[in-house]
Scaffold this active site. Structure first.
Site, PDB file in Angstrom:
ATOM      1  N   ARG A  18      69.472  72.862  38.932  1.00  0.00           N
ATOM      2  CA  ARG A  18      69.176  72.415  40.303  1.00  0.00           C
ATOM      3  C   ARG A  18      70.041  73.159  41.307  1.00  0.00           C
ATOM      4  O   ARG A  18      71.200  73.462  41.031  1.00  0.00           O
ATOM      5  CB  ARG A  18      69.457  70.909  40.441  1.00  0.00           C
ATOM      6  CG  ARG A  18      68.695  70.034  39.493  1.00  0.00           C
ATOM      7  CD  ARG A  18      67.261  69.867  39.815  1.00  0.00           C
ATOM      8  NE  ARG A  18      66.996  69.426  41.167  1.00  0.00           N
ATOM      9  CZ  ARG A  18      65.789  68.983  41.575  1.00  0.00           C
ATOM     10  NH1 ARG A  18      64.763  68.937  40.731  1.00  0.00           N
ATOM     11  NH2 ARG A  18      65.606  68.596  42.807  1.00  0.00           N
ATOM     12  N   VAL A  19      69.478  73.429  42.453  1.00  0.00           N
ATOM     13  CA  VAL A  19      70.259  74.055  43.517  1.00  0.00           C
ATOM     14  C   VAL A  19      70.532  73.045  44.631  1.00  0.00           C
ATOM     15  O   VAL A  19      71.110  73.373  45.644  1.00  0.00           O
ATOM     16  CB  VAL A  19      69.552  75.301  44.101  1.00  0.00           C
ATOM     17  CG1 VAL A  19      69.509  76.406  43.071  1.00  0.00           C
ATOM     18  CG2 VAL A  19      68.155  74.967  44.585  1.00  0.00           C
ATOM     19  N   ASP A  20      70.070  71.809  44.448  1.00  0.00           N
ATOM     20  CA  ASP A  20      70.335  70.787  45.462  1.00  0.00           C
ATOM     21  C   ASP A  20      71.361  69.800  44.909  1.00  0.00           C
ATOM     22  O   ASP A  20      71.980  70.039  43.888  1.00  0.00           O
ATOM     23  CB  ASP A  20      69.029  70.084  45.866  1.00  0.00           C
ATOM     24  CG  ASP A  20      68.290  69.537  44.641  1.00  0.00           C
ATOM     25  OD1 ASP A  20      68.893  69.486  43.545  1.00  0.00           O
ATOM     26  OD2 ASP A  20      67.118  69.166  44.788  1.00  0.00           O
ATOM     27  N   ASP A  21      71.524  68.683  45.563  1.00  0.00           N
ATOM     28  CA  ASP A  21      72.536  67.731  45.125  1.00  0.00           C
ATOM     29  C   ASP A  21      71.989  66.744  44.102  1.00  0.00           C
ATOM     30  O   ASP A  21      72.194  65.541  44.207  1.00  0.00           O
ATOM     31  CB  ASP A  21      73.123  67.004  46.338  1.00  0.00           C
ATOM     32  CG  ASP A  21      73.953  67.957  47.172  1.00  0.00           C
ATOM     33  OD1 ASP A  21      74.578  68.842  46.573  1.00  0.00           O
ATOM     34  OD2 ASP A  21      73.952  67.829  48.403  1.00  0.00           O
TER      35      ASP A  21
END
Ligand code: 6R9
Length: 694
Positions: free
Chosen positions: A562-565
């Site tokens: 994932r590149v988000d939180d």
């Protein structure tokens, strides 16, 4: 060992391998670790390929190209020939707008088509002669506890429950919350809802009462279906007590549920010991069996909702992902068939819980639509010992085994003898889902479990996508350990840079999808705005997946995390914000920042930095009570692995927490902390480092 099936072919070392691991903005540690790419090609065995649904890359390409050039023709051929429709869809097979600049995001497939997914799973297969075939094999927590249902028996059970639901006021379009362990009654409950057009929302049995209440308040179900207790391993979990608290909580928030249907799971807890609320609670065994074993089907539009499933995002509030009927049905069945090379003689076992999307699409709907025999397992895969999975494989002669990398890694640590003392000769295809599978785990799964004979379908997809997006098709092309390989029919993945420019050829970027596919989610329940903002605004014109990805020189896709939180713990999606909000609800916690760290077994672990309220000092007791706060609010699976006491957090002058720095501290990559000059107080970092091992 040439006749062992698959051959390992050592490709030359790729000098670009390192430069391909371009760390993405916010990329999590897992995507950057050394054990992420393995360029060796595993060539499919000729015999396997010759019998496979798709036997070559050329055959795939021919079908893939048609699915892209003529999606309407491609999908309507499948939908018309393999499913029952009471009435055919309108002229248009699909319509879509994925571009926020052109107005509201809207996706429709087979609109105007009238069908029912439960009818397609059961009645249609029985009419085709599968009535006596086993639909579900159930294996209890304790070895020796088992049962099974044929397609006809399953239909009878589904109809009885559907009749009960109708008699208790559940109508088409009403929500029903299901909070159950992996008993056969869980897929039965899902199918019963689908039969009468009700919208099920399954909540994973590991969620706490607060999480359950939050979901009940959001979707306002007519009925909650649960079970009094479950044994997982040697532990008894009192599910009904959790439901009681959630129902009281939701009533206080204006959502009263009139009926709580409770299945008595005798082997875990007797009914005499179950807390009970007269007037609201009903025993499943007493009530449901009095209803008829037939129930007329509620015919629904292809675009009528089938289910809601809450999933984690990058803010605290879970998102109600909404899936509709027709496209989901066509897509889950088709992906199941091709990605597992399904044959009518297969026995299929997926270890996922129906509380997650994998259990929806690939325990219940996809396999049953194909008329498969499915193993449903109630227990823990390492109970009573780490050989349990292979014991089950041998017992039911499982041919397709689908699981998560976290289980592969944990079994790998227990030693090969737990595997090799079982035969496993029935196994034909293995599958992996939930997170990137690191090459060493892939190889162990392939070499030891599958004896280098079984291709591995490493299926990349999401709650939102409903079905497989990027996946190997067994036998069709060489595999690379750790790569999900190529897109499924109709799927157009693209990689973009920060500005949304499409990157071509060999590259790393943000993974987006260009066009819709039949099982795409249609909205977030009651929150179309969040749907558009989260998924369609970051890169206008495309659906943004939240994942980072690399495409290599041969066109293989490698998911990097994932590149988000959002973090992925044992394949379970958890929003860092959810954990933070649980921590700060603790009266002694002033502020919290949570990051994911690499974890040998779970893929990612949860690392929490906490700032305490003034005057409170850090202690072991406080650490435990902070963890308890998270267990109570979300569930035990979200408990932080590490609490790091943080008198201050690294913030920019505008007050933004710099998670990049926290990630480096958490993973002990102290020389990579980088530039701290933009921090309001750069000293905070040294202070945090000095407190690292306390
Ligand atoms: C099906 C499911 C979705 C996220 C997704 C990605 C990760 C799932 C993967 C994978 C690499 C795979 N993910 N499968 N990453 N390889 N084969 O897990 O849905 O719970 O919504 O999670 O899981 O990061 O974005 P969900």
């Amino acid at each position: 060992m040439a006749d062992m099936g698959f051959r390992n072919v050592i490709a030359s070392m790729d000098p670009l391998a390192n430069s391909r691991k371009i760390p993405l903005l916010n990329a999590t540690a897992i995507g950057e670790s050394a054990d992420t790419q393995d360029d060796h090609l595993i060539i499919p065995d000729h015999q396997f390929s010759s019998r496979a649904c798709i036997s070559s890359h050329d055959q795939y390409l021919e079908m893939y190209n048609r699915s892209i050039d003529d999606p309407s023709g491609f999908w309507s051929d499948i939908a018309a020939s393999e499913f029952f429709w009471k009435q055919k869809w309108d002229q248009k097979v699909y319509s879509e707008n994925l571009d926020v600049r052109r107005g509201e995001i809207k996706i429709e497939w087979f609109k105007g088509g009238i069908t029912n997914i439960c009818y397609n799973c059961l009645d249609r297969n029985i009419e085709a002669g599968l009535g006596q075939k086993v639909a579900l094999y159930w294996e209890g927590n304790e070895p020796g506890f088992d049962s099974s249902l044929t397609y006809t028996h399953l239909l009878n059970k589904v109809c009885q429950l559907a009749s009960f639901l109708k008699a208790n006021g559940v109508r088409k379009g009403d929500a029903v919350v299901i909070y159950m362990p992996m008993l056969m009654e869980l897929p039965i409950a899902m199918l019963a809802c689908a039969r009468i057009g009700a919208i099920h929302s399954v909540v994973f049995g590991g969620f706490s009462s607060e999480s359950l209440a939050q979901r009940i308040i959001d979707c306002k179900p007519k009925i909650v279906i649960t079970c009094n207790a479950v044994k997982r391993g040697s532990k008894v979990i009192l599910l009904k007590d959790i439901v009681d608290v959630a129902l009281t909580d939701s009533a206080q928030n204006g959502v009263s549920v009139a009926t709580c249907l409770t299945y008595e799971n005798e082997s875990a807890l007797k009914r005499e010991s179950t807390k009970w609320k007269e007037g609201r609670d009903i025993w499943w065994q007493d009530a449901v069996s009095t209803y008829p074993t037939t129930c007329t089907v509620e015919w629904v539009d292809a675009e009528d909702p089938l289910f809601l499933l809450y999933t984690s995002g990058s803010t605290g509030k879970p998102k109600g992902v909404l899936h509709t009927t027709g496209g989901y049905m066509v897509y889950t069945a088709t992906t199941f068939k091709y990605a597992f090379d399904y044959k009518p003689t297969d026995v299929y076992w997926c270890t996922a819980d129906c509380g997650w999307i994998t259990g929806h699409s690939y325990v219940t709907y996809g396999p049953l639509l194909n008329g498969a025999s499915v193993v449903v397992f109630e227990g823990a895969p390492n109970y009573p010992d780490p050989g349990r999975c292979w014991d089950i494989v041998d017992k039911y002669t499982v041919t397709i085994f689908y699981t998560a990398p976290t289980l592969v890694r944990s079994l790998m640590r227990e030693g090969n003898e737990h595997v090799t003392r079982y035969s496993r000769k029935s196994l034909r295809v293995l599958g992996s889902v939930g997170e990137p599978i690191n090459p060493s785990a892939w190889r162990w799964f392939f070499d030891v479990v599958g004896e280098s004979r079984c291709p591995i379908s490493d299926t990349w997809w999401q709650t939102e996508t409903g079905g497989f997006m990027i996946t190997p098709l067994p036998g069709a092309w060489p595999q690379k350990p750790g790569s999900a390989t190529f897109p499924f029919f109709g799927v157009q993945p693209i990689l973009v840079d920060e500005k949304g420019n499409e990157l071509k050829g060999e590259c790393s970027g943000y993974l987006c999808l260009k066009s819709s596919w039949p099982s795409a989610f249609r909205t977030l329940y009651n929150d179309q705005e969040r749907y558009e903002t989260t998924y369609f605004k970051p890169f206008p014109g495309y659906y943004f997946t939240g994942d980072g990805c690399t495409r290599d020189k041969d066109g293989y896709y490698w998911l990097t995390g994932r590149v988000d939180d959002v973090i992925n713990v044992s394949g379970h999606r958890i929003g860092t914000a959810e954990v933070e909000s649980a921590l700060v609800s603790h009266p002694q916690c002033a502020e919290a920042a949570v990051v994911g760290i690499e974890h040998e077994v779970k893929g990612q672990g949860i690392y929490a930095f906490v700032t305490l309220v003034d005057g409170v000092s850090y202690s072991e007791e406080l650490r435990k009570s902070l963890i308890l706060a998270v267990r109570n609010q979300i569930g035990a699976f979200a408990a932080p692995d590490k609490i790091h006491w943080a008198p201050g957090l690294p913030k920019t002058r505008s007050g933004k927490i710099m998670r990049r720095i926290l990630r480096k501290i958490a993973s002990k990559q102290l020389d990579e902390v980088g530039d701290t000059s933009t921090l309001a107080d750069p000293d905070v970092v040294h202070h945090l480092i000095s407190l690292a091992d306390r």
